[in-house]
Design an enzyme around this catalytic site. Structure first.
Site, PDB file in Angstrom:
ATOM      1  N   ASP A 183      36.685  41.203  43.449  1.00 47.85           N
ATOM      2  CA  ASP A 183      36.620  41.832  42.124  1.00 47.85           C
ATOM      3  C   ASP A 183      35.821  43.131  42.148  1.00 47.85           C
ATOM      4  O   ASP A 183      34.897  43.278  42.945  1.00 47.85           O
ATOM      5  CB  ASP A 183      35.988  40.832  41.142  1.00 47.85           C
ATOM      6  CG  ASP A 183      36.267  41.213  39.705  1.00 47.85           C
ATOM      7  OD1 ASP A 183      37.120  42.083  39.456  1.00 47.85           O
ATOM      8  OD2 ASP A 183      35.606  40.647  38.817  1.00 47.85           O
ATOM      9  N   ASN A 214      47.553  38.498  36.643  1.00 52.95           N
ATOM     10  CA  ASN A 214      47.503  39.922  37.002  1.00 52.95           C
ATOM     11  C   ASN A 214      48.807  40.680  36.701  1.00 52.95           C
ATOM     12  O   ASN A 214      48.829  41.919  36.717  1.00 52.95           O
ATOM     13  CB  ASN A 214      47.123  40.120  38.482  1.00 52.95           C
ATOM     14  CG  ASN A 214      45.665  39.874  38.778  1.00 52.95           C
ATOM     15  OD1 ASN A 214      45.277  39.486  39.882  1.00 52.95           O
ATOM     16  ND2 ASN A 214      44.796  40.088  37.792  1.00 52.95           N
TER      17      ASN A 214
END
Ligand code: FPP
Length: 247
Positions: free
Chosen positions: A27, A75
């Site tokens: 991330d 996503n």
């Protein structure tokens, strides 16, 4: 007490107590790029580079399993151009991995529903899984179009279908027998889960398998995550007292 080797002292961890399985949520790529006034996709390219370095380091120090969150079922909500770049980076990595597979001897697996990916990517995934099946060094699991809840629902569906079709006996389902329906079938659960970039959540990552994992969070953004950062996470892990519900 075992004596620590000079390498252990240098890195700060004890090589006899390394986590067997490390799982990482990559991330902070977007923020890394933003801080440099670069497009988010440059952050993903840098993140893919960090993944290469960290995977090599895990292999070198003797980690047995590395599972990485590359693309979640959620996503797809990102702009199509960003999704396209992530898929291209994955494709590029798999091309390279195939090219040096005999030398690296890394076993690769993919967690997630890959049937919705491009035919080219599916072909590369099938090839890497097939060709690397014989290797027994580090195993790298790449989660693509992966979601923990989705994995559990699929596992339940496949279990029911196996019972209905008489492929397995309709016995009492146990945690162990259900685990065999997960993408991680036959692998140990992650000992250590690392999430960089300051977010303190699992985001649907390996939610079945992380029941007793040690969690490590750091503010460092994934593209800046170094071998030394991994050392720090391992030291933190080795200082934990894992009780698995006992005392
Ligand atoms: C999270 O950062 C990162 C992703 C959703 C994509 C990760 C994919 C790669 C690094 C490329 C392909 C992978 C391999 C294995 C070669 P973010 O965009 O959410 O960062 P932010 O929170 O700062 O916006």
């Amino acid at each position: 007490m075992m004596e620590l080797s000079s390498t252990d002292l240098e890195k700060g961890w004890d090589s006899d107590k390394l986590p067997c399985h490390i799982a990482i949520i990559m991330d902070g790529n977007g923020r890394w790029a933003q801080r440099r006034a670069l497009p988010r996709t440059a952050g993903h390219a840098a993140g893919a580079e960090t993944f290469r370095r960290i995977a090599t380091y895990c292999k070198d120090i003797g980690i047995k399993y590395l599972t990485i969150y590359a693309f979640s079922t959620e996503n797809w909500k990102r702009p199509p151009a960003e999704v396209k770049v992530i898929m291209e980076l994955l494709e590029k990595y798999l091309h390279e991995a195939l090219g040096k597979m005999e030398k690296d001897r890394v076993k690769m697996k993919f967690f997630g529903d890959v049937t919705v990916l491009s035919p080219k990517l599916q072909e590369l995934i099938a090839q890497t899984e097939e060709l690397s099946a014989k290797f027994e060094g580090v195993q790298i699991n790449i989660c693509v179009n992966y979601g923990g809840r989705d994995e559990i629902v699929r596992a339940a569906e496949n279990y029911v279908s196996d019972v209905k079709n008489g492929r397995i006996a309709d016995e009492k389902l146990t945690e162990e027998s259900f685990s065999r329906y997960m993408y991680s079938a036959g692998m140990p659960d992650p000992d250590l889960v690392i999430r960089p970039s300051g977010e303190l959540r699992l985001s649907n990552f390996l939610i079945w398998q992380t029941a007793y994992s040690e969690l490590y969070y750091t503010d460092v953004l994934w593209p800046d995550f170094s071998e030394q950062e991994l050392d720090k996470a391992i030291v933190s892990y080795q200082n934990r007292n894992r009780r698995f519900g006992g005392i």
